[in-house]
Design a protein around this motif. Structure first.
Motif, short mmCIF file in Angstrom:
data_model
loop_
_atom_site.label_atom_id
_atom_site.label_comp_id
_atom_site.label_asym_id
_atom_site.label_seq_id
_atom_site.Cartn_x
_atom_site.Cartn_y
_atom_site.Cartn_z
N THR A 706 0.78 -1.22 0.10
CA THR A 706 0.09 0.20 -0.21
C THR A 706 0.93 1.33 -0.02
O THR A 706 2.02 1.19 0.46
CB THR A 706 -0.97 -0.08 1.32
N GLN A 709 -2.03 6.02 1.56
CA GLN A 709 -3.32 5.81 2.57
C GLN A 709 -3.31 6.93 3.70
O GLN A 709 -2.27 7.38 4.16
CB GLN A 709 -3.47 4.61 3.16
N GLU A 737 -12.29 6.82 3.28
CA GLU A 737 -11.13 6.14 2.45
C GLU A 737 -11.43 4.61 2.57
O GLU A 737 -11.56 4.18 3.74
CB GLU A 737 -9.91 6.65 3.02
N ASN A 739 -9.24 1.53 2.89
CA ASN A 739 -7.71 1.40 2.94
C ASN A 739 -7.32 0.10 3.41
O ASN A 739 -8.03 -0.51 4.35
CB ASN A 739 -7.03 2.30 3.96
#
Length: 768
Positions: A706, A709, A737, A739
């Motif tokens: 990721t 974020q 969001e 995430n």
């Protein structure tokens, strides 16, 4: 969105009216004196009360409005993740068994017997088991996040640092408050406390938490609306203080917690092979589960401690005796989807796969390809943790001060793993530790002080096997058999030490340097016994850490600017290889791991009505072991980017970052107030937390990484000084969001995501 379901503003109004109607005498004016400067902060990182600016350690603190806002939406301790520089946290066990990482160092092991290098201290008592670490946070006075090894004063398993939670203590004067909030998804959050003097010698404080959120996630397979996702968490803390003389102080602390809710929500194939990011199979409000009973979770834990402080004149004696207990279970549809016979209708809005198994059965799975069912229940039984610390410390104004003591720890519990194919297997864990320690501070001059500390720890762990594959289908059909396992025992003794120096450049600026050594005790992992595997062990890891920093209060104490640089090397770093073909958990030691980076944070009172904060941490970690090989995804549905060893198929992870170690974290907050006469103020508060590139596993893939974020929170309200109440609206993750927080790689590309946006309203009133 179920905004204010089961609760309305009328609930808060009713609480306010009842509170106002009480006959408690309110202070005429509780507005704090404001000299236009930043608040002075004290900490107990060295087991003494000191100004944070005088402690030669990298520390972050949370308290008051900043802390309360962070947890206003009913979040658990995981809400601390990325809100503090260098700190990350995640879990695949719902609201229990959080996993913490500091400066990149942590442990991805999801078993209930896992050890961690970030230690959680609650009211001076270590919470060693992962379930104990999840005790809810309420009526908190302060949180201290202390970075770097803390082995001298706090012992083994603190190689990354500690998080220290301190509850508000009873006082002689009457104090009470109520805090109630309602919000999205049926959120109801009530917290309160009452305390004061009972007699001339006795004080007490009773604190309560009652928190709940409705189920809100639909099970698309069964058609059940609002099937999972909620929780109910109740906790009570009673503290009684006894002060018969000025020299003797005794504090009794009893606490208990009951949790019912949903374990982690596993989402099948929400990652696309060869790509990063969530795909069209992901729907925050819906999953498809054919097993797992909608992933229930229930835990009970309680404990008590007795803290005795006795002033002997030149020496102060401190004794802390504590017992913690816990039991509970979590059940999960681990594959996160559906596997059934290929008949009947299938969802039209997600990917599904039709195929034949090895027995020529026509099957269908969704979302995406799921080769076999995976359902697991984990049970923690009869956890008992006893700790005893006795400490002597100097109580003079001499340039030389010291503290020394002994420590004892004893823990026992069982973990039962129930697999849908292999059945139930129970293993028993025991851990005994004792230690002796000492630390000395010498004030060489008005400007320079030095600190040295030393600790010896002896740690022993053992594992034995109880019932094995009980009622397992695999045993019935002959695919598995009862194995004969010997008891496993590992022990080790290690020294930990540290040296620090603090130099005051001026009244407002200080420089410090710190070198510290610590260790994470050897570990045993027995989860693989449930799948006819062997238990695994890892020897102790040791860390050598170097840190230098500065602390300053500038511009007439309106700007606080602190920073630190660090470098550490871990020999025999313990790693938990999670996943592979059987979703196994195997302990291993890599030759070495390194980390380096910095943290810098600032708090600036721009005007009397505007305060802003900002912070940035950079963290580079690297595994160094050219011979280490880690099994990659068992499903074959991921795309490893590491070189694969052609002989054994494992990924060569030399040079990889540590798992779940964000390269960077950026935080910012701002608070602006508008005075409303002399009686109160309107305020606006916002917070922002950014998480840089993070690799989820030891090996690297295109899918399980990721970057970029973030989450954003807001709060706006009115404070009345005369009546000492506050009413505010709040929002957490206000941009909603999505995430990715965790992944499972053995069956398909399963993901775990963060909590959705929550909006609500909250009321708080204090009494004196």
């Amino acid at each position: 969105m179920k905004l204010f379901k089961k609760a309305t503003i009328a609930n808060i109004v009713q609480i306010a009216l009842l509170s106002t109607a009480s006959n408690i005498a309110l202070a005429a004016d509780k507005k704090a004196e404001d000299d236009g400067k930043l608040e002075r902060i004290t900490v107990t990182a060295l087991k003494r009360t000191q100004s944070i600016q005088d402690v030669p350690v990298s520390i972050a603190t949370l308290s008051g409005e900043k802390f309360e806002n962070m947890f206003s939406s009913g979040d658990d301790v995981l809400a601390l993740a990325t809100k503090v520089l260098g700190l990350y946290a995640e879990s695949s066990n719902g609201r229990v068994a959080p996993r913490f990482y500091m400066r990149g160092l942590g442990n991805t092991d999801f078993d209930l017997a896992a050890s961690q290098p970030v230690s959680i201290i609650m009211d001076d008592v270590v919470m060693e088991n992962v379930v104990l670490k999840s005790f809810p946070l309420f009526d908190v006075d302060q949180v201290e996040v202390i970075r770097g090894p803390q082995g001298t004063l706090f012992g083994r398993n603190t190689t990354a640092g500690i998080i220290k939670f301190t509850s508000r203590k009873p006082t002689d004067d009457f104090e009470a408050y109520v805090r109630a909030g309602v919000g999205s998804y049926g959120l109801q959050n009530f917290e309160g406390a009452v305390g004061g003097g009972l007699t001339e010698d006795l004080t007490a404080r009773l604190s309560v938490l009652n928190q709940s959120k409705d189920d809100w996630i639909e099970n698309g397979f069964t058609g059940e609306k609002d099937a999972m996702g909620g929780h109910s968490d109740q906790a009570v803390r009673l503290q009684v203080g006894y002060n018969p003389t000025d020299a003797l102080d005794i504090l009794f602390n009893y606490h208990t917690r009951t949790l019912e809710g949903t374990s982690s929500i596993f989402r099948a194939n929400v990652l696309t092979q060869g790509k990063s990011g969530l795909n069209s199979n992901y729907d925050r409000d819906k999953v498809y589960y054919d097993k797992g009973d909608n992933n229930p979770q229930e835990y009970d834990n309680s404990g008590w401690s007795v803290n005795v402080t006795y002033d002997l004149g030149a020496i102060t004696l401190t004794s802390i005796t504590a017992m913690e207990m816990a039991d509970g279970r979590s059940l999960g549809d681990i594959d996160g989807g559906v596997l059934r016979n290929a008949d009947g209708s299938t969802p039209s809005d997600i990917d599904y796969v039709e195929y034949q198994d090895d027995f020529n059965n026509d099957l269908i799975s969704y979302p995406g390809f799921i080769p076999f069912d995976a359902i697991t229940e984990d049970q923690l039984k009869d956890l008992e943790q006893f700790t005893q610390e006795i400490r002597f410390s100097s109580n003079t104004t001499n340039p030389l001060s010291w503290q020394t003591g002994v420590y004892f720890f004893d823990s026992s519990f069982s973990v039962t793993s129930i697999d849908g194919f292999f059945g139930a297997t129970e293993v028993f864990h025991e851990n005994t530790t004792w230690a002796v320690f000492g630390q000395t501070t010498y004030q060489l001059s008005d400007e320079l002080s030095v600190i040295g500390g030393l600790r010896y720890t002896k740690d022993k762990k053992s594992l034995s096997v109880g019932k094995q594959n009980e009622d397992g289908f695999a045993v019935i059909i002959g695919a598995a058999s009862i194995q004969d396992y010997d008891d496993v025992s590992v022990s080790d003794g290690q020294w930990s030490w540290e040296g620090m120096a603090n130099y005051r450049v001026s009244e407002d600026v200080s420089l410090y340097a710190r070198i510290s050594n610590g260790f994470r005790a050897q570990s045993i992992q027995g989860r693989d016994i449930a799948f006819e595997g062997m238990p695994s062990t890892a020897k102790a890891e040791t860390i050598m850490s170097y840190e230098a920093g500065f602390k300053s209060d500038l511009i007439d104490n309106t700007l606080r600017l602190n920073g630190a640089v660090f470098q550490y090397t871990i020999d025999d770093i313990q790693l938990t290889a999670v996943g592979g073909n059987g979703n196994n958990i195997g302990l291993t030691n890599a030759g070495q791991g390194t980390g380096q980076g910095f943290e810098v944070d600032a708090e600036y009172r721009v005007t009397e009505n505007l305060v802003v904060t900002a912070g940035y941490s950079l963290n580079k970690t690297e595994l160094k072991d050219k011979s280490l090989r880690i099994a990659t995804c068992g499903s074959g549905a991921c795309t490893p980017t590491d070189e694969i060893d052609p002989e054994n198929g494992g990924a060569i992870v030399h040079g990889n970052p540590f798992p779940n170690a964000p390269e960077s974290i950026f935080t910012a907050t701002g608070r602006y107030t508008v005075p409303m006469g002399n009686e109160g103020e309107v305020f606006f508060y916002g917070d922002y937390a950014y998480q840089g590139k993070t690799n989820l596993f030891i090996y690297e893939t295109k899918e399980h990484v990721t970057d970029g974020q973030f989450e954003l929170g807001l709060r706006a309200g009115y404070i009345n000084y005369d009546m000492d109440f506050e009413i505010a609206v709040f929002g957490r993750n206000i941009t909603d969001e999505d995430n990715l927080k965790a992944g499972i790689d053995f069956n398909n590309n399963t993901g775990v995501v963060n909590e959705p946006a929550v909006w609500g309203i909250e009321f708080k009133k204090n009494f004196y």
